[in-house]
Design a protein around this motif. Sequence first.
Motif, PDB file in Angstrom:
ATOM      1  N   LEU A   1      40.125  31.862  50.253  1.00 32.92           N
ATOM      2  CA  LEU A   1      40.785  32.120  51.659  1.00 32.92           C
ATOM      3  C   LEU A   1      39.753  32.251  52.743  1.00 32.92           C
ATOM      4  N   ARG A   2      38.495  32.473  52.115  1.00 32.28           N
ATOM      5  CA  ARG A   2      37.351  32.565  53.105  1.00 32.28           C
ATOM      6  C   ARG A   2      37.024  31.142  53.482  1.00 32.28           C
ATOM      7  N   MET A   3      37.284  29.967  53.101  1.00 28.73           N
ATOM      8  CA  MET A   3      37.018  28.640  53.544  1.00 28.73           C
ATOM      9  C   MET A   3      38.062  28.154  54.075  1.00 28.73           C
ATOM     10  N   SER A   4      37.783  27.313  55.071  1.00 33.84           N
ATOM     11  CA  SER A   4      39.143  26.670  55.888  1.00 33.84           C
ATOM     12  C   SER A   4      39.548  25.513  55.338  1.00 33.84           C
ATOM     13  N   SER A   5      39.080  25.059  54.139  1.00 34.91           N
ATOM     14  CA  SER A   5      39.841  23.825  53.423  1.00 34.91           C
ATOM     15  C   SER A   5      39.891  24.002  51.885  1.00 34.91           C
ATOM     16  N   PRO A   6      40.624  23.446  51.063  1.00 31.35           N
ATOM     17  CA  PRO A   6      40.787  23.679  49.639  1.00 31.35           C
ATOM     18  C   PRO A   6      39.413  23.430  49.120  1.00 31.35           C
ATOM     19  N   ALA A   7      39.341  23.877  47.919  1.00 29.89           N
ATOM     20  CA  ALA A   7      37.939  24.041  47.326  1.00 29.89           C
ATOM     21  C   ALA A   7      37.663  22.946  46.120  1.00 29.89           C
ATOM     22  N   ARG A   8      38.974  22.663  45.254  1.00 31.48           N
ATOM     23  CA  ARG A   8      38.617  21.715  44.138  1.00 31.48           C
ATOM     24  C   ARG A   8      40.124  21.324  43.821  1.00 31.48           C
ATOM     25  N   LYS A   9      40.089  20.051  43.258  1.00 27.31           N
ATOM     26  CA  LYS A   9      41.311  19.525  42.862  1.00 27.31           C
ATOM     27  C   LYS A   9      41.339  18.911  41.466  1.00 27.31           C
ATOM     28  N   LEU A  10      42.337  18.990  40.439  1.00 30.59           N
ATOM     29  CA  LEU A  10      42.217  18.614  39.347  1.00 30.59           C
ATOM     30  C   LEU A  10      43.462  17.769  39.269  1.00 30.59           C
ATOM     31  N   ILE A  11      43.257  16.377  38.845  1.00 29.87           N
ATOM     32  CA  ILE A  11      44.730  15.492  38.546  1.00 29.87           C
ATOM     33  C   ILE A  11      44.804  15.230  37.233  1.00 29.87           C
ATOM     34  N   MET A  12      45.844  15.439  36.765  1.00 37.57           N
ATOM     35  CA  MET A  12      46.140  15.119  35.513  1.00 37.57           C
ATOM     36  C   MET A  12      47.368  14.174  35.323  1.00 37.57           C
ATOM     37  N   LYS A  13      47.616  14.056  33.969  1.00 40.40           N
ATOM     38  CA  LYS A  13      48.564  12.805  33.834  1.00 40.40           C
ATOM     39  C   LYS A  13      50.046  13.217  34.103  1.00 40.40           C
ATOM     40  N   THR A  14      50.468  14.458  33.787  1.00 38.23           N
ATOM     41  CA  THR A  14      51.813  14.879  34.063  1.00 38.23           C
ATOM     42  C   THR A  14      51.724  16.071  34.892  1.00 38.23           C
ATOM     43  N   LYS A  15      52.793  16.591  35.585  1.00 41.36           N
ATOM     44  CA  LYS A  15      52.946  17.571  36.480  1.00 41.36           C
ATOM     45  C   LYS A  15      52.753  19.109  36.029  1.00 41.36           C
ATOM     46  N   THR A  16      52.253  20.036  36.516  1.00 40.58           N
ATOM     47  CA  THR A  16      52.071  21.396  36.304  1.00 40.58           C
ATOM     48  C   THR A  16      53.263  22.167  36.503  1.00 40.58           C
ATOM     49  N   ASN A  17      53.930  22.795  35.864  1.00 43.02           N
ATOM     50  CA  ASN A  17      55.093  23.609  36.436  1.00 43.02           C
ATOM     51  C   ASN A  17      54.835  24.847  36.722  1.00 43.02           C
ATOM     52  N   ALA A  18      53.721  25.616  36.081  1.00 41.39           N
ATOM     53  CA  ALA A  18      53.125  27.057  36.388  1.00 41.39           C
ATOM     54  C   ALA A  18      52.177  27.157  35.996  1.00 41.39           C
ATOM     55  N   ILE A  19      51.313  28.137  36.886  1.00 37.89           N
ATOM     56  CA  ILE A  19      49.948  28.449  36.267  1.00 37.89           C
ATOM     57  C   ILE A  19      49.980  30.051  36.339  1.00 37.89           C
ATOM     58  N   ALA A  20      49.037  30.537  35.509  1.00 39.45           N
ATOM     59  CA  ALA A  20      48.849  31.872  35.127  1.00 39.45           C
ATOM     60  C   ALA A  20      47.400  31.968  34.893  1.00 39.45           C
ATOM     61  N   TRP A  21      46.817  33.342  35.782  1.00 41.87           N
ATOM     62  CA  TRP A  21      45.519  33.627  35.444  1.00 41.87           C
ATOM     63  C   TRP A  21      45.364  34.480  34.318  1.00 41.87           C
ATOM     64  N   ASN A  22      44.224  34.751  33.629  1.00 40.61           N
ATOM     65  CA  ASN A  22      43.854  35.596  32.692  1.00 40.61           C
ATOM     66  C   ASN A  22      43.504  36.712  33.138  1.00 40.61           C
ATOM     67  N   PRO A  23      44.071  37.883  32.953  1.00 38.99           N
ATOM     68  CA  PRO A  23      43.879  39.224  33.861  1.00 38.99           C
ATOM     69  C   PRO A  23      42.618  39.807  33.203  1.00 38.99           C
ATOM     70  N   MET A  24      42.174  39.546  32.106  1.00 37.58           N
ATOM     71  CA  MET A  24      40.974  40.010  31.443  1.00 37.58           C
ATOM     72  C   MET A  24      39.623  38.948  31.521  1.00 37.58           C
ATOM     73  N   GLU A  25      39.957  37.666  31.841  1.00 39.80           N
ATOM     74  CA  GLU A  25      38.936  36.904  32.218  1.00 39.80           C
ATOM     75  C   GLU A  25      39.370  36.215  33.252  1.00 39.80           C
ATOM     76  N   PRO A  26      39.113  36.619  34.467  1.00 41.25           N
ATOM     77  CA  PRO A  26      39.764  36.214  35.843  1.00 41.25           C
ATOM     78  C   PRO A  26      39.275  34.733  36.082  1.00 41.25           C
ATOM     79  N   MET A  27      38.228  33.942  35.496  1.00 42.15           N
ATOM     80  CA  MET A  27      37.833  32.688  35.786  1.00 42.15           C
ATOM     81  C   MET A  27      38.601  31.620  35.291  1.00 42.15           C
ATOM     82  N   ASN A  28      39.312  32.059  34.143  1.00 44.84           N
ATOM     83  CA  ASN A  28      40.261  31.272  33.234  1.00 44.84           C
ATOM     84  C   ASN A  28      41.735  31.303  33.801  1.00 44.84           C
ATOM     85  N   PHE A  29      42.282  30.080  33.707  1.00 44.96           N
ATOM     86  CA  PHE A  29      43.787  30.056  33.912  1.00 44.96           C
ATOM     87  C   PHE A  29      44.414  29.161  33.043  1.00 44.96           C
ATOM     88  N   THR A  30      45.660  29.320  32.925  1.00 46.51           N
ATOM     89  CA  THR A  30      46.550  28.410  32.002  1.00 46.51           C
ATOM     90  C   THR A  30      47.369  27.675  32.701  1.00 46.51           C
TER      91      THR A  30
END
Lengths: 374, 556
Positions: free
Chosen positions: B337-366
Amino acid sequence: MEVSVNLLPPMFGIPIALSRYTYIYNKDSTEIHCLKEHEGPLKLQYLDKHFLLVSINKFGQLIYQDVSTGEIVANYRTRLGRTDVMQKNPYNAVIGLGHSGGKITMWKPTSVKPLATMLCHNGPVASIAFHGEGHLMATAGMDRKIKLWDLRKFQVIRSYAGHAKTLDFSQKGLLAVGNGSYVQIWQDSLGNQNYGPYMNHSLVKGYQIEKVCFCPYEDVLGIGHSRGISTILVPGSGEPNFDTWVANPYETTRQRREKEVHALIDKLQPETIMLDPSNIGTVRPPVKKERPSKQEIEAEEEAAVSAAKNITLKNKTKGRNKPSKKLKKKQEEISRAKRPFLEQQRNGLPVKRLRTDEHDLPRSLQRFVRKKSS
Amino acid sequence: MVLIRSNPFRFNRMPCRPGRVEPCPERAADAAAAPRTRARCAPRCSKTLFSPPIRVVLLGGGSLSSVPAPLPATHRRAQSTSSCDVTVSGSMKVKVISRSTEEFTRERSQDLQRTFRNYDPALRPQEKAVEYTRALNAAKLDKIFARPFIGAMDGHVDGISCMAKNPNHLKGIFSASMDGDVRLWDLASRRTVCQFPGHQGAVRGLTASTDGDILVSCGTDCTDFVHLSHWQFMHGSMLSGTFQSFGERVFIISCHVIILLNLILSVKDYRAVDHQWNSNLFATAGAQVDIWDHNRSEPVSSFEWGKDTVISVRFNPGEPNLLTTSASDRSITLYDLRMSSPARKLIMKTKTNAIAWNPMEPMNFTAANEDSNCYSYDARKLDEAKCVHQDHVSAVMDIDYSPTGREFVTGSYDRTVRIFPYNGGRSREIYHTKRMQRVFCVKYSCDGTYIISGSDDTNLRLWKAKASEQLGVILPRERKKQEYLDAVKERYKHLPEVKRIVRHRHLPKPIYKAATMRRTMIETERKKEKRRKAHSAPGSITTQPFRKRRIIKEVE
C-alpha cells in the motif's frame, strides 16, 4: 508335583502341576480348571505381562497358553527329551530350558525352533537362573560346575566348582546356590560379575533343599525343602525402593483391581517376545541381496549355451531323421538355454539356474536327470 | 512366604526409635547361652525378628566393621524404608529392609493414597513392548471416538458463497448466500442471531474489521448493479438516542443494534473484499483492486496490473500494508500500500481460487488452485513453491489457516473438506457427508478447535478440528492421559500396524475412484518421462521439480 512359584493374578487362581494334568485352584482350594492340554507337566512358569502360562512336560513338549482367553498359543516339541529344568528370563520373557545333554535352549512362543541353543555343560543341566537385568545367566550342571554366562555374547564369564540343585538371582544381583542341605549366597561386591561367597546357611543335615527363591522387595530368601519351607534374612538382596505403579506391597483391594484391569488392557501379544526387547521400533537393517556381477552372468550364459550345444539328439527312425529337422531342434535347445538370461535383462532379476547336473540335485532326484543318449 | 515387618505391638515394653529394635532381654540371653544348639533345631518360620537368631557367617573373614561394607552402595534408602538392626548372638549388627506400615499407608480414609516412585528402568522390563501395545490401543480408540461432525446450521435458501469470522467474538460467524442473504450465526446454539437484508443479488465477499465493529459485504445484484454495504454492529444495549443522527436504515432485532453505515452504489463489479488488520481500510477486488476507507464513499487508491478481473484479495496479518490478490489470468499479485504500483506477479498454469496467509509465519501464504493442489509460497521468493499439498481430486475453492499456523483447512469442489499440515504434502484428515455438496467456503475458528464449512446445499456445517477430541472441560488427569496417549502414538506411528490404523479413512466412492485414476495418470506420465530420459542422451532432458513445474513465470 510342583506348585508354580509365580502365581497368576488372584482373579485367575493358582496353577498346580499334578502328575496327569495341570489344575488351577482358587484360594479356597477348589479346583476351578483342569488344563488337559498340559499333560504330564513337570514345571510351570507364568509370563505376567503376556498372561501366558508355560509348561514343560515329560515328553519334552513346551506349551504356551493364554490364561486370559484360554487359547493355546503354542505347543512345540523340543526334541531333546525329558527335561524339568525351566526358568523364565524376566528381562525379555524368554523361556530357558536345560536339557540332559548339557544344552540350554531359549524359546519364544512364535517360533518352532529355539531362539538360541547353547552347549553349557558336559553333563545334564541341573538348574538355570537369569539375572533381572537380562545380561547374566547362571547355570549348574551335573559335571560339578557352576557357570556364569554373558547373554549378549553367549559366552561363559566365570566357572566355579560346585554342585547346585537350585539357583536364584535376587533383585540386587545376589545369587543363591542351594545344594543338599545348605544354601550359599554369593555376591559380586564390585559389580564386575566376580561372584564371591557372602553368606552361608545350612539346615538340619537330613533335609534336602528343593528350591530357593528370593522375595522381591524384601531381604528374604525362601527355601523349600523336604520338610517344608524356611525363610532366612539376607541383607542387601531386595530392592528397598518400590514403585507404586509397578509393584506395591501395600496395595488396597481397589488398587489391585485397577491394576488388573490395566494389565489386561496392556496385555502384550506373544509376538513381542524377542531376545533383545529394545528392538521394537528400531529400523530394520536393509537386506542386501547378493547380485551376481555382470561377468558372472555372462559366464553362466556361456556355460548354458555350450551345454545346449553339446546335447546329442536321439536318431529317429522310419524316415523322421531329416538333417534340417535335427538342426532346427538343436537351435531350439540353444534359444531355450538363452531365454532366462534375456528375461533377466528385461526384468532385472537374477536368473534361477536350472540344476541339470547330477551333483547339484539331492540323491533321490538324481535318476531324473536327462541322460546323455549314447 | 512370610514378610517380616517390624511390628511395634510386639515390643511395646520398650519405647523404640523408629527403625531400631532392641532385642528382648530374655531372647538375647538364650541366644548368648546356647547358640550352637539353637541352630540345630528345625528353623520355624520366623514371625518376629529374633527367634531364632540368624547366624551370619562371613566366609573369608572380616571384622565387625566390615559387615556393612560389602553391602552395595545402592542400598541407600530413597524412601523412608528404615533398616532394622539385627543383633546376632550379641556380637554383630546387620541392616535388613524393614518398612513400617504407617509410613506407607494413609492415615485417614479421606486422605489420598500415598505413591512412591522409583524410575529405575530395571524395574520395568519390556517397556518398549508395553508402549507399542498402548500406541496400538490408542490408535484404535481414536478411531472409535472419531466423530467430527457437530451440527449443521440451516436457514439460508440458496448456496452459501462466503463467510467471515469476527476476530473479537469467538462464538459468532457471518455467512452470505447467493441470493443476498447475510446472517450472523451463534455457533453454540447453531441458530441465526440476526439477518442483514439489503442485497438484491449474490453476495460475493464478506469481511469483518479487526475490532469487530464493522462488517463489509459486497456483491452483484440481479440487475447488474453493485452494492457495497457497511454495517456497524453493536452488542448489548439499545441506543435509542443516536439513531436519528445517521439517518440511514436502522434495524432493531432483540437487543442488538444494527446500523447501516454506508451504502455504496457503483457500476463496478466486485468479486471479493478483505479488511486490513488493525486499521480502517479495506480492499475490494473486481476489475481492479480498490482501497477504501470506512467513512469515504470513493476509493482511497486503486491498483491495476493487466486487464483481467481480480477474484480474491487478502491482507497480510503480520505486515498490514501487504496484500495479495489472485486474478483470472492465472496470476497471483503482491501489492504494497505504501507504493503506488503493484510489487510482484506470479503466473501459474491454472487459476488460483483463494489465498490465505500463515498467521504465525506471515511471509508465507498458501494458494488454493484450480488444479486441485494447494501451493505454499514464500512471498520473498516466488520462483518456487515451498510445498505442494496434493490430495483433493477437484478444484480447491477456499482455504483458511488455523490460528496456530500449523495447519490449514481447504474446501473443494469435490464435496470434501480436508485439513493439511502447513509443511506436509498430504492431508491429515478428510471430512465428507452425503448431504454436503460442493464446498465453497471454509473457516477455521479463532480458537483452533472448530471448522465451519459453507456449501452449495444451503447449510453451514460445524466440525471438530481434531476428530476424536473430547470437547468441554477435561479433568487434569484425563488431559494427562490423553497427552500421554498422543505422545506414545506419535512415537510409534511409523510402525506398520499403527500406521495402517492411523492413516485409514473412509472415502466416498466417487472420490476414491477419482483419486485412483489421478494416481494412474500421474504414474503413467512419470513412467513415460523416465523412459524418454533413459533413451535419450544423458543430460538432454531435465525434469523440473514439481514445486516449479506449475509456475510459468515471475514478473517484477
